[in-house]
Design a protein around this motif. Structure first.
Motif, short mmCIF file in Angstrom:
data_model
loop_
_atom_site.label_atom_id
_atom_site.label_comp_id
_atom_site.label_asym_id
_atom_site.label_seq_id
_atom_site.Cartn_x
_atom_site.Cartn_y
_atom_site.Cartn_z
N UNK A 121 8.95 -35.25 137.37
CA UNK A 121 7.76 -35.95 137.87
C UNK A 121 6.85 -35.00 138.63
N UNK A 122 7.43 -34.06 139.38
CA UNK A 122 6.62 -33.05 140.08
C UNK A 122 5.88 -32.19 139.06
N UNK A 123 6.54 -31.84 137.95
CA UNK A 123 5.87 -31.06 136.91
C UNK A 123 4.68 -31.82 136.33
N UNK A 124 4.85 -33.12 136.09
CA UNK A 124 3.75 -33.93 135.58
C UNK A 124 2.62 -33.99 136.60
N UNK A 125 2.97 -34.18 137.87
CA UNK A 125 1.96 -34.23 138.93
C UNK A 125 1.21 -32.92 139.04
N UNK A 126 1.93 -31.81 138.97
CA UNK A 126 1.28 -30.50 139.01
C UNK A 126 0.38 -30.29 137.80
N UNK A 169 -5.11 -29.79 135.71
CA UNK A 169 -6.17 -30.30 134.85
C UNK A 169 -7.41 -30.67 135.66
N UNK A 170 -7.21 -31.28 136.83
CA UNK A 170 -8.36 -31.67 137.66
C UNK A 170 -9.08 -30.44 138.19
N UNK A 171 -8.35 -29.42 138.60
CA UNK A 171 -9.00 -28.19 139.06
C UNK A 171 -9.70 -27.46 137.92
N UNK A 172 -9.08 -27.47 136.73
CA UNK A 172 -9.74 -26.87 135.56
C UNK A 172 -11.02 -27.63 135.21
N UNK A 173 -10.98 -28.96 135.34
CA UNK A 173 -12.19 -29.75 135.09
C UNK A 173 -13.28 -29.42 136.10
N UNK A 174 -12.90 -29.21 137.35
CA UNK A 174 -13.89 -28.83 138.36
C UNK A 174 -14.55 -27.50 138.01
N UNK A 175 -13.76 -26.52 137.56
CA UNK A 175 -14.31 -25.21 137.18
C UNK A 175 -15.22 -25.36 135.96
N UNK A 176 -14.79 -26.16 134.99
CA UNK A 176 -15.61 -26.35 133.78
C UNK A 176 -16.94 -27.01 134.10
N UNK A 177 -16.92 -28.07 134.90
CA UNK A 177 -18.17 -28.75 135.24
C UNK A 177 -19.09 -27.85 136.05
#
Length: 428
Positions: free
Chosen positions: A403-408, A413-421
């Motif tokens: 579950x920690x792996x899924x959370x990480x 993904x959210x940080x990568x989305x921030x960089x992409x936007x």
């Protein structure tokens, strides 16, 4: 040149040599600090991944089942309702006794039955109800193994260790070895980890409810925190007069960003649940609490992004006749949007990993069914990790790491989305 000049030159060279030496030592200290940080991060990730990978596989046992009407304790022409109440647990137990006739004592039988998961009877029931023609036949079916048996089949149990120090006993190891030698064991991808809710049995537990709850909670958080935070930042930066009131507001915003998250949980418990009587353990309350916690971060980062916009853009817009509102929303905000989105997504990622405030509002409840709306009981991934980490079974230990792996993965993904936007808006 005089002796005094030589002395001054030597002193300068010695001073420069000391300064360069200090600079090099500082550089090596910085490199060592970075290396040490990466080393600890690698050790942490290696430990989490090493413990969590086995949770993505399930172990199955091939059992010869007698599905006669007598064994199921139903009539030969039983309807669906009668089949749903048939004695599937008795069929599995009698089949195991037939496969290992040497097992006689009651304690050994109990250990034998623990080779198969308690969820196997429900799996067998679903198969029979889906195909009633199975009644009256003998079938060899793959049934889910118990978590303790699965831990041995995955190689997580040392059979040479003292029997009192492990949950898998010597007799069970002998039976599992015999099943493995007869090619009656197999492993497969654990789809149930993503499609099932929480359970008291490690092999049946999944994160479906936590995934739904996290999505709904973050949706409420974003819908509340993003527009309010951006509007507050625009007003404070572009329209608010400079006086004691705005100074007090700015100080309080900065102070709220440093308030411990559990205080927001107490606020949600006292105000939204006890006073407004919102449903307990619901994504609605969790989203409101996380929105309040995330709001200072979004306001601060949005103000910093607006401040970084060149004053010439405002002046040019005002110079061609645009109003203050038009200059802000048509020119300043589009330029500041990369920084605003980056800060907002980072704030949302922080909210995704919060546990303490959600514990205070009751999202720690044992919930098996996925929520259909923001007012239904739910839990979130960090709370699910907290619950599983408190369980003594080894199966929950690997489920915790998984579950920690899924959370990480979601955080990455959210940080990568921030960089992409940010890159996308910067290009525009």
């Amino acid at each position: 040149m005089s002796n005094e000049t030589y002395k001054n030159t030597a002193l300068i060279q010695a001073s420069l040599k000391k300064r360069y030496a200090r600079e090099k030592r500082f550089q090596w200290m910085g490199r060592f600090a970075v290396f040490l940080g990466f080393l600890f991060l690698f050790i942490l990730l290696f430990d989490i991944v090493g413990k969590g990978l086995p949770a993505f596989t399930q172990q199955y046992l091939l059992i010869d089942l007698d599905l006669s009407a007598d064994a199921l304790d139903v009539a030969p022409d039983a309807d669906a309702e009668a089949l749903s109440r048939a004695n599937y647990a008795g069929v599995i137990k009698s089949s195991l006794r037939d496969m290992f006739p040497e097992v006689k004592s009651r304690s050994d039988k109990r250990m034998l039955y623990r080779l198969v998961s308690v969820g196997a009877e429900y799996e067998l029931r679903d198969r029979v109800m889906a195909d009633p023609a199975l009644v009256g036949t003998r079938q060899s079916l793959w049934l889910l193994a118990h978590s303790e048996a699965a831990s041995y089949l995955k190689g997580q149990v040392d059979p040479n260790s003292p029997e009192a120090e492990r949950r898998v006993k010597d007799a069970q190891i002998t039976w599992l070895d015999q099943l493995h030698a007869d090619e009656r064991t197999k492993s497969g991808f654990n789809t149930q980890f993503f499609t099932a809710g929480d359970s008291r049995e490690p092999e049946l537990a999944g994160i479906r409810v936590a995934l739904y709850g996290s999505f709904l909670t973050l949706a409420v958080t974003f819908l509340l925190a993003f527009p309010i935070g951006v509007c507050a930042a625009v007003y404070l930066e572009e329209f608010a007069p400079t006086n004691r009131l705005t100074d007090l507001i700015e100080i309080n915003i900065n102070n709220l960003a440093a308030v411990p998250s559990i205080v927001f949980g107490l606020l949600g418990l006292a105000v939204f649940i006890n006073f407004f009587e919102f449903p307990r353990s619901a994504p609605l309350v969790g989203g409101i609490v996380l929105a309040l916690m995330t709001l200072p971060t979004i306001i601060i980062t949005s103000r910093a992004a607006i401040q970084s916009v060149s004053p010439s853009i405002r002046e040019a817009a005002l110079g061609v006749g645009a109003s203050k509102l038009q200059a802000v929303f048509h020119h300043v905000l589009p330029v500041a949007m990369p920084g605003i989105l980056t800060g907002s997504i980072i704030g949302m990622a922080q909210a995704l990993g919060e546990t303490a405030p959600l514990l205070m509002i009751g999202m720690v409840a044992f919930i098996m069914d996925a929520p259909a709306g923001v007012t239904d009981p739910a839990t979130v991934l960090p709370v699910q990790v907290f619950l599983w980490a408190d369980s003594p079974e080894r199966g929950f230990t690997e489920k915790t790491s998984a579950a920690i792996m899924v959370l990480m993965g979601f955080l990455i993904m959210m940080n990568a989305l921030a960089i992409y936007l940010r890159k996308r808006f910067e290009l525009k």
